[in-house]
Design an enzyme around this catalytic site. Structure first.
Site: not given
Ligand code: NAD
Length: 439
Positions: A125
């Site tokens: 990461k």
């Molecule tokens: P992103 O930045 O696209 O979206 C994150 C979302 O969470 C946004 O809508 C943001 O406004 C919201 N957010 C932030 N703080 C918040 C809070 N306190 N309360 C409510 N909403 C809040 O990120 P993402 O890529 O969608 O990732 C989200 C999660 O999924 C993370 O934990 C990431 O590690 C995990 N993840 C992502 C992927 C991927 O392919 N993008 C893969 C596996 C896991």
């Protein structure tokens, strides 16, 4: 005349105070989980000790000339937890809370995730401690390029392959691809995944994590003998993962009753109009739910979202959102962890005792890394698949992995989280054992 950087003291911008990595938090959760599993598997103490520590940690300082000409220095990390099963794989996150222990934890989760779905990668990461909402596109571009140059000695198609995570996207991956290609004086497309399609990205990658969340939700509903059309869903976090999970589950027939992001949440017990919400988010300058209004839709905050009345809760924002203080009030009886580490250990115990089924992060959100793996395979072969092939293979891997975890957990009489970790740690431990300790 050559443009000179303004001579001012470095870091005159308000900045984040870099302290010792906080104790506790997700890294402690990940280590506690590993210790528990090692005990249950009767793991060799030497192998347990190897898995308790990341293989390699790189901390870099990232100076950036901001748009006003002043220099700001950011701190970035790339951590490789394990390469026992293959090259390391894991996203890059831009967020004010990024710190060494968080990146360690997320790297270890990637090791377990790749193992549980059986793809040939280890876990890594990366992250930069910054507030991207306060930075221009040009500043983000310069920061990404300098960060890339700093971590370049340890990344690469056969070493460690970054991907998008919170606040990074296909554009970020394009800047990384270009920076590596310029510095290596050749086109290098296998160094990151999650790239734009014209740069060697894979069809279906953008939606893959959310699609995976939807696939495992459907598999769980099947085991619970509940129809998709009779299921209500609440989604916390409306970014890449949350918005695609909500959209695909809605297309599959579920009623999405609540969604939220950093700007607040929306609730309608009759079901939200996901297409119109997606239209609003796309048009909003920061892609937020803020400002959306429709008949029957109430504004809620994030705490209210987590405890709202729905059959399925999908935390898809950040870690440790479900804690001991709100776990007793969660009404959903199924939780699908779209985010990494959204549930604390204490909350996990409370929810388990309440009989709530949790599909753990390392299985629930593995769709992203599975399609990243497909992207890497396509890049290596310079032979690209159509989207239906990507989605069919994604489904095949996730349905099989879900079944393995479900069956094993039932045989062992443990939660799906424990079952998934036991399967994953056992696979990684076998690889470490087979390779032996060098030299
Ligand atoms: P992103 O930045 O696209 O979206 C994150 C979302 O969470 C946004 O809508 C943001 O406004 C919201 N957010 C932030 N703080 C918040 C809070 N306190 N309360 C409510 N909403 C809040 O990120 P993402 O890529 O969608 O990732 C989200 C999660 O999924 C993370 O934990 C990431 O590690 C995990 N993840 C992502 C992927 C991927 O392919 N993008 C893969 C596996 C896991």
């Amino acid at each position: 005349m050559e443009k000179k950087i303004q001579e001012t003291p470095v870091d005159t911008h308000p900045t984040f105070v870099l302290a010792e990595p906080p104790q506790g938090g997700l890294w402690d959760t990940v280590l506690d989980q590993l210790d528990d599993v090692a005990h249950r598997l009767d793991l060799d103490p030497g192998i347990h000790a190897i898995l308790r520590q990341p293989e390699r940690e790189l901390t870099v300082s990232v100076p950036v000339v901001m748009d006003d000409g002043l220099i700001k220095v950011f701190t970035g990390y790339r951590i490789q937890h394990s390469s026992a099963r293959g090259p390391c794989k894991g996203g890059i996150r831009y967020h004010p809370d990024v710190n060494l222990n968080e990146v360690r934890a997320l790297a270890a989760l990637m090791t377990w995730k790749c193992a549980v779905v059986g793809i040939p990668y280890g876990g890594a990461k990366g992250g930069v401690q910054c507030d991207p909402s306060q930075m221009s596109e040009n500043e983000l571009c310069r920061m990404t390029r300098r960060f890339t140059a700093m971590i370049m000695p340890i990344i690469g198609g056969k070493r460690d392959i970054p991907a998008p995570d919170v606040n990074t996207n296909a554009q970020t991956m394009a800047w990384i691809t270009d920076t590596v290609s310029m510095l290596e004086r050749k086109t290098v497309i296998d160094v990151v995944t999650g790239k734009p399609i014209p740069l060697g990205g894979s069809l279906g990658r953008k939606e893959a994590t959310g699609r995976g969340v939807a696939i495992v939700t459907a598999e769980l509903l099947k085991r619970k003998r509940k129809k998709l059309a009779d299921t209500t869903v609440a989604v916390q976090g409306y970014g890449n993962v949350g918005s695609h999970a909500a959209t695909i589950l809605n297309q599959m027939g579920c009623t999405i009753v609540a969604v939220s992001d950093v700007s607040g949440g929306l609730y309608n017990p009759q079901g939200l109009d996901i297409a119109s919400i997606n239209g609003h988010v796309t048009a909003h300058p920061q892609h937020l739910l803020e400002g959306y209004a429709a008949r029957g839709v109430a504004k809620i905050n994030n705490e209210e979202l987590l405890t709202s009345k729905a059959d399925v809760l999908i935390p898809a924002a950040l870690e440790h959102q479900i804690r001991a203080d709100n776990a007793p009030f969660i009404q959903a009886n199924m939780i699908i962890e779209g985010a990494n580490g959204p549930t604390t250990r204490e909350a996990d115990e409370i929810l388990d005792n309440r009989g709530i089924t949790i599909v753990p992060d390392i299985l629930a959100n593995a769709g992203g890394v599975v399609v990243s793996y497909f992207e890497w395979v396509q890049d290596l072969q310079c032979f690209f698949w159509d989207e239906s092939e990507v989605n069919r293979n994604l489904r095949r891997i996730l349905v099989r992995s879900f079944k393995e975890v479900w069956d094993f957990s039932r045989e062992q009489g443990v939660s799906m989280r424990l079952g998934a970790y036991m399967l994953a740690v056992d696979k990684v431990a076998s690889a470490v054992r087979d390779r032996g300790v060098f030299p």
